[in-house]
Design an enzyme around this catalytic site. Structure first.
Site, mmCIF file in Angstrom:
data_model
loop_
_atom_site.group_PDB
_atom_site.id
_atom_site.type_symbol
_atom_site.label_atom_id
_atom_site.label_comp_id
_atom_site.label_asym_id
_atom_site.label_seq_id
_atom_site.Cartn_x
_atom_site.Cartn_y
_atom_site.Cartn_z
ATOM 1 N N ASN D 146 58.228 36.321 30.852
ATOM 2 C CA ASN D 146 58.455 35.914 32.238
ATOM 3 C C ASN D 146 59.016 37.023 33.087
ATOM 4 O OD1 ASN D 146 57.544 33.305 32.649
ATOM 5 N ND2 ASN D 146 59.248 32.428 31.475
ATOM 6 N N CYS D 166 51.035 30.831 29.776
ATOM 7 C CA CYS D 166 52.219 29.995 29.936
ATOM 8 C C CYS D 166 51.912 28.673 29.248
ATOM 9 C CB CYS D 166 52.464 29.780 31.429
ATOM 10 S SG CYS D 166 53.804 28.635 31.787
ATOM 11 N N TYR D 243 58.473 22.919 37.459
ATOM 12 C CA TYR D 243 59.157 23.963 38.225
ATOM 13 C C TYR D 243 59.140 23.720 39.731
ATOM 14 C CZ TYR D 243 59.318 26.342 33.790
ATOM 15 O OH TYR D 243 59.568 26.651 32.475
#
Lengths: 422, 422, 422, 422
Positions: D146, D166, D243
């Protein structure tokens, strides 16, 4: 899973090739019911009989029926394959003849002949597609009817669930696999352009481009098939489709075609002979002669395409070269143009994969022909002498006023009975 | 404000036309110093002498000098006008001749002849531009040297402060203004395409499109000038440029050109006569004969363009048709193509104005020729037989292998001395 | 040439500013008849009286009338200026108040308050535009009514002949001209963004960018006007508009606004005082106090814009900063977004000029607010709590669920009477 | 076929999860040699020991080695997986802490903390990638480090053969398959956005979209996982990623995070415990506790991705959600942005599939964050306080000058040792 397929134009002498493919590849595409639809009842019976015998001999459990009733046939169909020919070989014969009188190539997709075929075919195909949608909005339509580019554009811009298919790409895949001595499945093509106006810019073996080596080792064989000079293939480093001859060798091809009889007359002779064979109730496989009829590997391509669209193998997506809406893939063409490129095919349809920048030597011609195709479709949908004339003037193989006038007159004269507005 | 202008190729017999314009329009463009640069010293003196007498007669206060030294001349220049001809009328004569042998149009911008001219001219112009930049990075370069599209693309993609100019658009503006009986300044054109490949799709009188009425009332006169059929103009509702004849009437034009002598030979004869006149120290205006030399209204267009670029009228921007980088204006062409469209011109240069969607009948041909121009520029910059061949194959008026081979051979043979790599 | 203009919202206390401009600039825009339209008949009379006295004092020959009847007023109008305020200063007062309760900026264009104003205004403006079109399809509509970006998008996507105008750009032009000591006409701005969300990326003096020197020499004065730190202007090398404070200083501005009374209440007080002055029959010029009312230089900008649209000066095009359809100008925004950029304005309307690539620091925010504007327009046209909520969630100054819910509730509660669907 | 894989950051406590996946899926990805590379030799040995025992227990024939020497390890590698953490959990702890002091979310990808991580990580990853390329230009790099979006953009714009991965998408695929009671392979996602800023706009079961039914039947379970209100999912008809909470619930999340300890401190505690377990020579499977470490299904996703890239299953292409160059896929973003969308993955890499028009509610935020990512990458590559400040000002969760200044100061102070220029 057991599928129902319909073949419109199923009475074609070509059909046994397709049936043979369905039989061989039955694990990929498990057909429960296959309907051959055709208005020509007599020929349909000959073809249907042989089709049933081929399935029987190969132990295929599917049922094959024949019908002249489209609306009844498409009820419950999972996919409908279009392989019709409006006006038959007679119309084709004309398409191949009168352009030659003006010094232009006579051919069923490219040039003035292709425009005539588009004008005859688009309204008929749209009517069929509308009936398919009414009977079953989930059914997929696969168009193999020429000119595939224009016909598919008509279908897609009218909202049909359709994919256009041609056997040029699979032919190259098989050819290259043979030259390299590998299984065809390991080969993917960087094929780009419009139907019958394409170039192979890469040949991926297990994902790695081997085109330079292929040309270097097997250029002669490739060029020979294309009837194009090896030096051209070497210089450009790409493999044009056979149909590029009609552009790159236009005047030579016209001279050749004037000498030879038309392809249509040859096909008509072959067809007559084939139908005689099909009538023999002991024949239970496709005859050798059928190979001269054209369309090699189309059955493989069609099975692969329909299998991916219907998810018969668990819905695995696969990369296939098909005719789809451009939608930004080639940024120099309108979004609603139809292009022929590798696409990801699965139950949601065919989505074009990204294409690297197209070199100006190809992009210029592609754009020019796309302009023609847009006007050709407009002429097919709305009719009128002016629209026919403008489509011809827009074609890179015509482009001149006098020529466009002469071709327009001949096109209309020869297709009067097929054009509602003429 | 008092400006310094340099005319490269100032020894051209055409120069008095330009001088006459500078004199008449001196309020718009206040020239303090004008340098005519040319390697042909003798002719330069004849032309320079007449130029001074024209200024004198009309009471223009500017000083006109002549020079064979480019580097010295461009010191302190505000603008540099390029009107050179590499190889002179002799090379042009060839450009107009050998393509005809292959059945192709011979012409200084379109087709094979235009490619020859591009190959000779681009390196020379880039060298001149580089010297201008070294001497004065703020100076504007106005290119009137053909083929203007390719030459301007060379200049702009090499980062030069340049604008390409042609007299086609201003010619239409004056023609239409005359037909309508209004002042030319009230007319703006919806002109679109590439240099020498353009169509007028609208004619705005005080902002309102009057093209339909114009065609309806004055179609005959317009079509006659273009040597194109009135029916075409009527049907399309647009006015193609005269140069579209080389496409729309290609074979007829070739036949005509074979009959007539070359334009170059005619110009050469006129030039000889003109030079004899210029030598007469009593001549103090441009002779009538000069009108037959071509380039009408170029001086007006050049004055207008340079005045806006240099902000001589308080920096008012103005709409002018020029050759500029596409930069997304025509979304179907590369950003770095050069197009000929209306632009807003002011001290920051020429910025193309938005263009409505281009119809497929024009867009296809524009895209095709743009592909050719990109390859032509590549051939001009990097040389090599293959690049010349590919540029020709990419041209819609060539497009065939045999033809491209023959033309390539002739082009190279006839231009050997001008091509560093040949 | 003698023009008829209509000002909708002509009873605004601001109108004398506009009248003063019309009087001063009468050579540019020769007004024969001016109609002030307003439903508030009493105030309209006060304003109309002063307007006539201003024209009289300055010797302007035009006739000024007042009317409450829109349909009758727009008959024969050449241009219609929109400066209305649905709900008046009372509604504005609310727009500036309730967002503060949620910690959000209260303002008539940016954020939640701006959305409320858009929802109230768009239907009213579209109704007016429709009446204008019915009465006279050739008339131009100039929108100065906030939020100008959304209102202009509504007008243009409904096919109206409209241009959106704001005084931010002309304010900068005058400011910079003052700092440089030159005539404003010599300054052009590289202004880019959306209405009230713009940056000056270049300041061209006679075509040459002088922004770096301007910031270097006069940064303090510029930053002070913007109430933004000089360091920011120095670091970025661009001049944001004053409205960027609502983003870059959001929380500080909210704190300030909570302390001060609303701008609306101040304006209401000034308006009351102004109306008292206007009632004085000896007053024949705009009072000093009017300068505190806002909208500086709008009259100049409006005169310039209308003059170019109506071609009063021979149809010369001019470069002006206006609100227009994007149409590819900023490639990262939809074609039907409305942007505020330099455009070429003439009788055919406003055509945006090419814009150099926008830096990510500005492009990201512009794209985000454009998404909001699209949803805001959708909410204004189609109504419904969900659409209001989504527009708020899409706004970069809101963006959170709780906040969007609270603001939605308040917006609807405070605007119930203005929202047909609520 | 027997492959060599290298895991950079192989000493992570997470590695046994990956090893377990490699063991279970060995038919898909036949690993002959696996090298775990890490500078932390001691921890590497603990992890490597367990890894070997997992392979042994499951009868995997592959050899696992450990090394601190990257250059030696990558010789002959077919693929290199990046899962490193520059500065370790200590740096992460800081990233999660100091932004909270300013009222901003502290998180390892989104917002100011994510910028700090990007600045530390990009130079290290580019150095590793350069060494991989030198050792073996054919090797594929899979980035799981990340912030995946920015790191992958760095790799791709520097010409590396890389794909970003991801586990968000595979997590949704598994979740939805579970809710529907079908095999995960039958599910494909219409996933769109940037890494950690995505929405599922369709869920295709065997090619047919079932998202509306899924939300209708299982909305509660879906919303609960996301910690977002069910009403939002219902209203929008899409499933945002977890997120999105950092945007849609920003202030609430900040309040929560201030209350809880940092995620880094929890992970550190878990890691300590895990390492103690790994030291036990009888442990030969991944412990339960590892499930709390995060990264569910990453091993499945990684195996699938690497298998398709290396063509271990006959080169069949497959549709996978990955991070790739935009290249026109989302027309409102730059071509060189990195997006997270379904792509066709095969030996030639990952090619994004066409994406239907993105609604303004999502497109606005995506564009805004893309602007930030471009500036963040610029800051990571070129350094300097101004670039850090501008990246923060460009972030939709920062956007204010004061905040950006404060965060910039803290970011630099806390990361001094990792920033060459600071």
């Amino acid at each position: 899973m057991s599928l129902k397929l319909v073949v419109v134009g199923g009475g074609s002498t070509y059909t046994p090739e397709l049936i043979d493919g369905f039989a061989r590849l039955r694990d990929t595409l498990p057909i429960g019911e296959l309907v051959l639809v055709d208005p020509a009842a007599e020929r349909l019976e000959l073809v249907g009989g042989l089709a049933r015998r081929i399935f029987a001999k190969q132990g295929h459990p599917g049922v094959i029926t024949t019908s002249t009733d489209l609306d009844a046939s498409v009820q419950g169909a999972d996919a409908v394959l279009l392989q019709l020919r409006v006006g038959g070989q007679a119309a084709r014969n004309q398409d191949e003849t009168w352009p030659l009188e003006c010094g232009c190539v006579g051919q069923e997709t490219t040039g003035a002949g292709g425009l005539a075929k588009a004008l005859r075919t688009v309204p008929v195909v749209l009517d069929i597609a509308e009936r398919v949608r009414r009977a079953n909005p989930d059914a997929w339509i696969v168009d193999f009817t020429n000119p595939v580019g224009i016909v598919t554009r008509a279908l897609l811009t009218h909202g049909h669930k359709a994919v256009g298919l041609c056997n040029v790409a699979i032919g190259f895949q098989r050819k290259f696999a043979g030259l390299l001595g590998v299984a065809p499945e390991r080969i993917q093509l960087d094929h780009v352009g419009l139907n019958h106006l394409t170039w192979e810019r890469g040949v991926r073996l297990d994902g790695k481009d081997v085109l330079p080596e292929l040309i270097s080792a097997h250029g002669e064989s490739i060029a020979e098939d294309l009837e194009l000079p090896l030096s051209l293939v070497r210089q450009l480093g790409v493999v044009p489709s056979y149909y590029l001859r009609y552009f790159y060798e236009h005047d030579n091809v016209v001279a050749e075609l004037k000498q030879q009889g038309s392809r249509a007359s040859k096909v008509a002779a072959i067809e007559k002979e084939l139908l005689a064979m099909y009538a023999d109730p002991t024949l239970d496989e496709k005859p050798e002669l059928l190979a001269q009829r054209g369309g090699a590997f189309y059955s493989e391509a069609a099975v692969q395409l329909v299998a991916s669209l219907l998810g018969t193998q668990g819905g695995e997506p696969s990369e296939q070269v098909v005719n789809v809406l451009n939608a930004g893939t080639l940024p120099f063409l309108p979004d609603d143009a139809v292009i022929e490129v590798p696409a990801l095919v699965d139950g949601s349809g065919a989505r074009p994969l990204p294409v690297p920048t197209v070199e100006p030597l190809y992009a210029g011609l592609i754009a020019h022909v796309t302009g023609y195709e847009q006007l050709a479709l407009d002429a097919a949908l709305r009719g009128g002498r002016d629209r026919v004339f403008q489509a011809l003037l827009a074609h890179p193989l015509v482009g001149q006023l006098d020529l466009a006038e002469q071709l327009t007159d001949r096109l209309i004269a020869h297709n009067h009975e097929h054009l509602a507005w003429a």
